[in-house]
Scaffold this motif. Structure first.
Motif, PDB file in Angstrom:
ATOM      1  N   LEU A 119      29.011   4.416 -10.559  1.00  0.00           N
ATOM      2  CA  LEU A 119      29.672   3.368 -11.333  1.00  0.00           C
ATOM      3  C   LEU A 119      28.888   3.061 -12.606  1.00  0.00           C
ATOM      4  O   LEU A 119      29.475   2.819 -13.665  1.00  0.00           O
ATOM      5  CB  LEU A 119      29.831   2.099 -10.490  1.00  0.00           C
ATOM      6  N   TRP A 120      27.576   3.077 -12.506  1.00  0.00           N
ATOM      7  CA  TRP A 120      26.731   2.852 -13.683  1.00  0.00           C
ATOM      8  C   TRP A 120      26.979   3.950 -14.718  1.00  0.00           C
ATOM      9  O   TRP A 120      27.084   3.680 -15.909  1.00  0.00           O
ATOM     10  CB  TRP A 120      25.261   2.817 -13.265  1.00  0.00           C
ATOM     11  N   MET A 121      27.093   5.188 -14.255  1.00  0.00           N
ATOM     12  CA  MET A 121      27.340   6.301 -15.167  1.00  0.00           C
ATOM     13  C   MET A 121      28.721   6.202 -15.822  1.00  0.00           C
ATOM     14  O   MET A 121      28.935   6.737 -16.904  1.00  0.00           O
ATOM     15  CB  MET A 121      27.182   7.633 -14.444  1.00  0.00           C
ATOM     16  N   LYS A 122      29.653   5.523 -15.166  1.00  0.00           N
ATOM     17  CA  LYS A 122      30.991   5.328 -15.729  1.00  0.00           C
ATOM     18  C   LYS A 122      31.039   4.070 -16.600  1.00  0.00           C
ATOM     19  O   LYS A 122      32.105   3.684 -17.071  1.00  0.00           O
ATOM     20  CB  LYS A 122      32.023   5.198 -14.610  1.00  0.00           C
ATOM     21  N   ASP A 173      31.043  -2.554 -15.683  1.00  0.00           N
ATOM     22  CA  ASP A 173      30.257  -3.773 -15.829  1.00  0.00           C
ATOM     23  C   ASP A 173      29.515  -4.111 -14.526  1.00  0.00           C
ATOM     24  O   ASP A 173      30.059  -3.957 -13.435  1.00  0.00           O
ATOM     25  CB  ASP A 173      31.195  -4.920 -16.217  1.00  0.00           C
ATOM     26  N   LYS A 174      28.286  -4.577 -14.661  1.00  0.00           N
ATOM     27  CA  LYS A 174      27.429  -4.873 -13.500  1.00  0.00           C
ATOM     28  C   LYS A 174      28.073  -5.918 -12.586  1.00  0.00           C
ATOM     29  O   LYS A 174      27.973  -5.823 -11.362  1.00  0.00           O
ATOM     30  CB  LYS A 174      26.064  -5.356 -14.001  1.00  0.00           C
ATOM     31  N   ASP A 175      28.735  -6.928 -13.171  1.00  0.00           N
ATOM     32  CA  ASP A 175      29.391  -7.961 -12.356  1.00  0.00           C
ATOM     33  C   ASP A 175      30.502  -7.362 -11.497  1.00  0.00           C
ATOM     34  O   ASP A 175      30.648  -7.716 -10.327  1.00  0.00           O
ATOM     35  CB  ASP A 175      29.976  -9.066 -13.248  1.00  0.00           C
ATOM     36  N   ILE A 176      31.278  -6.464 -12.079  1.00  0.00           N
ATOM     37  CA  ILE A 176      32.355  -5.805 -11.335  1.00  0.00           C
ATOM     38  C   ILE A 176      31.755  -4.940 -10.228  1.00  0.00           C
ATOM     39  O   ILE A 176      32.235  -4.951  -9.091  1.00  0.00           O
ATOM     40  CB  ILE A 176      33.243  -4.962 -12.278  1.00  0.00           C
ATOM     41  N   GLN A 177      30.684  -4.205 -10.551  1.00  0.00           N
ATOM     42  CA  GLN A 177      30.018  -3.371  -9.534  1.00  0.00           C
ATOM     43  C   GLN A 177      29.598  -4.212  -8.345  1.00  0.00           C
ATOM     44  O   GLN A 177      29.883  -3.864  -7.196  1.00  0.00           O
ATOM     45  CB  GLN A 177      28.762  -2.715 -10.115  1.00  0.00           C
ATOM     46  N   GLN A 178      28.897  -5.317  -8.618  1.00  0.00           N
ATOM     47  CA  GLN A 178      28.386  -6.165  -7.537  1.00  0.00           C
ATOM     48  C   GLN A 178      29.520  -6.758  -6.709  1.00  0.00           C
ATOM     49  O   GLN A 178      29.444  -6.797  -5.484  1.00  0.00           O
ATOM     50  CB  GLN A 178      27.503  -7.279  -8.113  1.00  0.00           C
ATOM     51  N   GLN A 179      30.579  -7.196  -7.377  1.00  0.00           N
ATOM     52  CA  GLN A 179      31.713  -7.787  -6.673  1.00  0.00           C
ATOM     53  C   GLN A 179      32.380  -6.764  -5.752  1.00  0.00           C
ATOM     54  O   GLN A 179      32.615  -7.027  -4.572  1.00  0.00           O
ATOM     55  CB  GLN A 179      32.726  -8.322  -7.677  1.00  0.00           C
ATOM     56  N   SER A 222      45.742  -4.498 -22.278  1.00  0.00           N
ATOM     57  CA  SER A 222      46.709  -5.610 -22.254  1.00  0.00           C
ATOM     58  C   SER A 222      47.974  -5.244 -21.480  1.00  0.00           C
ATOM     59  O   SER A 222      48.599  -6.110 -20.873  1.00  0.00           O
ATOM     60  CB  SER A 222      47.049  -6.056 -23.678  1.00  0.00           C
ATOM     61  N   GLU A 223      48.342  -3.973 -21.502  1.00  0.00           N
ATOM     62  CA  GLU A 223      49.525  -3.536 -20.758  1.00  0.00           C
ATOM     63  C   GLU A 223      49.175  -3.073 -19.335  1.00  0.00           C
ATOM     64  O   GLU A 223      50.010  -2.508 -18.636  1.00  0.00           O
ATOM     65  CB  GLU A 223      50.240  -2.428 -21.543  1.00  0.00           C
ATOM     66  N   ARG A 224      47.926  -3.311 -18.947  1.00  0.00           N
ATOM     67  CA  ARG A 224      47.412  -3.062 -17.587  1.00  0.00           C
ATOM     68  C   ARG A 224      47.472  -1.596 -17.154  1.00  0.00           C
ATOM     69  O   ARG A 224      47.561  -1.291 -15.976  1.00  0.00           O
ATOM     70  CB  ARG A 224      48.108  -3.956 -16.560  1.00  0.00           C
ATOM     71  N   TYR A 225      47.426  -0.685 -18.106  1.00  0.00           N
ATOM     72  CA  TYR A 225      47.259   0.726 -17.755  1.00  0.00           C
ATOM     73  C   TYR A 225      45.826   0.967 -17.314  1.00  0.00           C
ATOM     74  O   TYR A 225      45.564   1.817 -16.463  1.00  0.00           O
ATOM     75  CB  TYR A 225      47.577   1.631 -18.954  1.00  0.00           C
ATOM     76  N   VAL A 226      44.908   0.223 -17.925  1.00  0.00           N
ATOM     77  CA  VAL A 226      43.486   0.365 -17.627  1.00  0.00           C
ATOM     78  C   VAL A 226      42.958  -0.971 -17.134  1.00  0.00           C
ATOM     79  O   VAL A 226      43.171  -2.005 -17.765  1.00  0.00           O
ATOM     80  CB  VAL A 226      42.688   0.779 -18.887  1.00  0.00           C
ATOM     81  N   ASP A 227      42.286  -0.940 -15.994  1.00  0.00           N
ATOM     82  CA  ASP A 227      41.650  -2.130 -15.434  1.00  0.00           C
ATOM     83  C   ASP A 227      40.402  -1.643 -14.707  1.00  0.00           C
ATOM     84  O   ASP A 227      40.504  -0.991 -13.665  1.00  0.00           O
ATOM     85  CB  ASP A 227      42.620  -2.831 -14.479  1.00  0.00           C
ATOM     86  N   ASP A 228      39.236  -1.935 -15.264  1.00  0.00           N
ATOM     87  CA  ASP A 228      37.989  -1.425 -14.685  1.00  0.00           C
ATOM     88  C   ASP A 228      37.753  -1.937 -13.268  1.00  0.00           C
ATOM     89  O   ASP A 228      37.196  -1.224 -12.431  1.00  0.00           O
ATOM     90  CB  ASP A 228      36.798  -1.759 -15.583  1.00  0.00           C
TER      91      ASP A 228
END
Length: 161
Positions: free
Chosen positions: A82-85, A88-94, A50-56
């Motif tokens: 990316l799969w090992m990390k 999300d598949k949608d993020i990977q494809q994008q 929520s504080e945007r420290y983490v954004d996959d």
């Protein structure tokens, strides 16, 4: 090992994320090693997101860019990492869809030229097979490899004329 509180974990992870990009999976693994409860992990992670420290998605973009440019990896190897990390598949494809073939070609061409100098082969067919195997091991797709190898052969013919 000293027990880590929720606030302590949040502060340590926020500081870590302020220095470099990290994905949620990495941070969850770190909290598991600290033996935090699942509920505490969820609350800390929710706050970091929520504080945007983490954004996959932001992490994936930086990861893909770095692995292609600096590590000279192809699409398949980046996809697997990316799969090992647990991205999300949608993020990977994008994110992988944003990388055009020209960028892969600009990375692969010099790699193959350099490798071509060091490979010992009895004929062109054997040389090309070894180059293809090398490029596949770096995670490049066969169509990109063929484009490079066919392009290099055309360049070599032009140079001889």
């Amino acid at each position: 090992m000293k027990e880590v509180t929720e606030q302590g974990a949040y502060l340590q992870l926020a500081q870590l994320c302020a220095r470099a990009e990290h994905c949620q999976h990495e941070l969850l693994e770190k909290m598991r090693r600290w033996e935090m409860s699942d509920e505490s992990q969820a609350r800390v992670m929710e706050r970091l997101v929520s504080e945007r420290y983490v954004d996959d998605e932001r992490y994936a973009r930086a990861f893909v860019r770095d692995k292609i440019r600096y590590n000279k990896w192809g699409r398949r190897k980046v996809e697997q990492a990316l799969w090992m990390k647990h991205i999300d598949k949608d993020i990977q494809q994008q994110v992988l869809g944003e990388v055009d073939d020209d960028e892969y070609l600009s990375v692969l061409r010099p790699l193959l030229k350099q490798k071509r100098r060091s490979v010992k082969a009895a004929n062109d067919y054997e040389l090309n097979q070894k180059l293809v195997k090398f490029a596949l091991s770096r995670g490049f797709t066969y169509d990109i490899i063929r484009q490079c190898i066919d392009g290099d052969v055309d360049e070599m013919v032009d140079d001889e004329e």
